[in-house]
Scaffold this motif. Structure first.
Motif, PDB file in Angstrom:
ATOM      1  N   LEU A   1       7.272   8.177   3.618  1.00 27.14           N
ATOM      2  CA  LEU A   1       8.290   8.872   2.823  1.00 27.14           C
ATOM      3  C   LEU A   1       7.646   9.935   1.944  1.00 27.14           C
ATOM      4  N   PRO A   2       8.397  10.990   1.600  1.00 32.35           N
ATOM      5  CA  PRO A   2       7.926  11.916   0.569  1.00 32.35           C
ATOM      6  C   PRO A   2       7.903  11.235  -0.799  1.00 32.35           C
ATOM      7  N   HIS A   3       7.026  11.715  -1.695  1.00 33.73           N
ATOM      8  CA  HIS A   3       6.957  11.247  -3.083  1.00 33.73           C
ATOM      9  C   HIS A   3       6.611   9.761  -3.184  1.00 33.73           C
ATOM     10  N   GLY A   4       5.781   9.298  -2.290  1.00 34.72           N
ATOM     11  CA  GLY A   4       5.380   7.895  -2.315  1.00 34.72           C
ATOM     12  C   GLY A   4       5.637   7.249  -0.971  1.00 34.72           C
ATOM     13  N   SER A   5       5.169   6.037  -0.804  1.00 38.35           N
ATOM     14  CA  SER A   5       5.361   5.344   0.469  1.00 38.35           C
ATOM     15  C   SER A   5       6.438   4.278   0.345  1.00 38.35           C
ATOM     16  N   GLY A   6       6.910   3.817   1.500  1.00 40.82           N
ATOM     17  CA  GLY A   6       7.860   2.714   1.498  1.00 40.82           C
ATOM     18  C   GLY A   6       7.270   1.461   0.879  1.00 40.82           C
ATOM     19  N   LEU A   7       5.952   1.263   1.048  1.00 39.23           N
ATOM     20  CA  LEU A   7       5.304   0.104   0.431  1.00 39.23           C
ATOM     21  C   LEU A   7       5.349   0.185  -1.088  1.00 39.23           C
ATOM     22  N   ASP A   8       5.276   1.404  -1.638  1.00 47.73           N
ATOM     23  CA  ASP A   8       5.418   1.578  -3.089  1.00 47.73           C
ATOM     24  C   ASP A   8       6.807   1.143  -3.551  1.00 47.73           C
ATOM     25  N   VAL A   9       7.816   1.545  -2.782  1.00 48.48           N
ATOM     26  CA  VAL A   9       9.194   1.167  -3.105  1.00 48.48           C
ATOM     27  C   VAL A   9       9.346  -0.349  -3.059  1.00 48.48           C
ATOM     28  N   LEU A  10       8.795  -0.944  -2.012  1.00 48.74           N
ATOM     29  CA  LEU A  10       8.880  -2.398  -1.854  1.00 48.74           C
ATOM     30  C   LEU A  10       8.159  -3.112  -3.000  1.00 48.74           C
ATOM     31  N   ALA A  11       6.993  -2.605  -3.352  1.00 43.19           N
ATOM     32  CA  ALA A  11       6.228  -3.235  -4.429  1.00 43.19           C
ATOM     33  C   ALA A  11       6.984  -3.194  -5.758  1.00 43.19           C
ATOM     34  N   SER A  12       7.607  -2.054  -6.063  1.00 40.54           N
ATOM     35  CA  SER A  12       8.347  -1.950  -7.326  1.00 40.54           C
ATOM     36  C   SER A  12       9.544  -2.886  -7.334  1.00 40.54           C
TER      37      SER A  12
END
Length: 221
Positions: A55-66
């Motif tokens: 994804l732009p502006h970060g990864s899906g793993l970042d979203v999942l982690a948050s």
């Protein structure tokens, strides 16, 4: 209607997925980058999340982690072109509930979504039961005492919303949102009409009116 967040930066693929999900009865919100996804997940409650990794502006793993750092247990199904075993392990260890690799069939996506939602609700069987009423989300069929019952789309969604919340009173406003996706243009008595039709087809005592609050499965009053 269950509400889902689709996080996919490929607009054409996102359009195709959203169309298939809506056909399967989902209300779909969209996010095309990690920042928008994180904001949507803070501001809204979703039944499930379909999450791309790149994804732009970060990864899906970042979203999942948050999401998981907030102890949010919303089911997450990763949808990605990354098919390496290491990628799958990383996604599952980060808190994803399942993982599907592009390309895939819409039917498989629908089945995996139903499975992760079912597990999140503590249900083993995909079939919902209340007395003699059986609702199978896989084929959207409803039977009463073994006999098929034909329901319109909105009657079915109203019944599904109640059967997914056994023993709970669901407000009219919540039912409107679940059935119509919060469309404010519907008439104020629309849900009452569908409750009336369901009682005619399934029995007067199937759905209780809790005056001043809403409806729940059980004996009428």
């Amino acid at each position: 209607m269950s509400r889902l967040l689709l996080v996919e930066d490929d607009r054409m693929l996102g359009d195709a997925l959203a169309a298939a999900l809506k056909q399967d009865g989902w209300q779909v919100d969209r996010a095309e980058d990690a920042a928008a996804a994180r904001l949507a997940l803070v501001d809204h409650g979703y039944t499930a999340v379909l999450l791309d990794l790149g994804l732009p502006h970060g990864s899906g793993l970042d979203v999942l982690a948050s999401l998981r750092q907030r102890y949010d247990t919303t089911p997450v199904l990763i949808v990605t072109a990354r098919d390496q075993l290491s990628d799958r392990i990383r996604g599952l260890d980060a808190g994803a509930d399942d993982y599907i690799v592009k390309p895939f069939q819409a039917d498989e996506l629908g089945a995996r979504l139903r499975a992760v939602v079912r597990r999140s609700q503590g249900r083993v069987s995909p079939v919902l039961r209340h007395g003699g009423i059986v609702l199978d989300p896989a084929d959207r069929s409803v039977t009463r005492d073994g006999q098929p019952v034909k329901l319109g789309v909105h009657e079915y969604r109203t019944l599904l919303a109640l059967m997914e919340r056994p023993g709970r009173t669901v407000t009219r406003e919540s039912l409107e949102s679940l059935v119509y996706g919060g469309d404010g243009s519907i008439e104020s008595n629309t849900i009452a009409v569908y409750i009336h039709l369901l009682r005619k087809k399934l029995g007067e005592d199937v759905i209780a009116t809790i005056h001043g609050f809403g409806y729940r499965l059980g004996g009428g009053e």
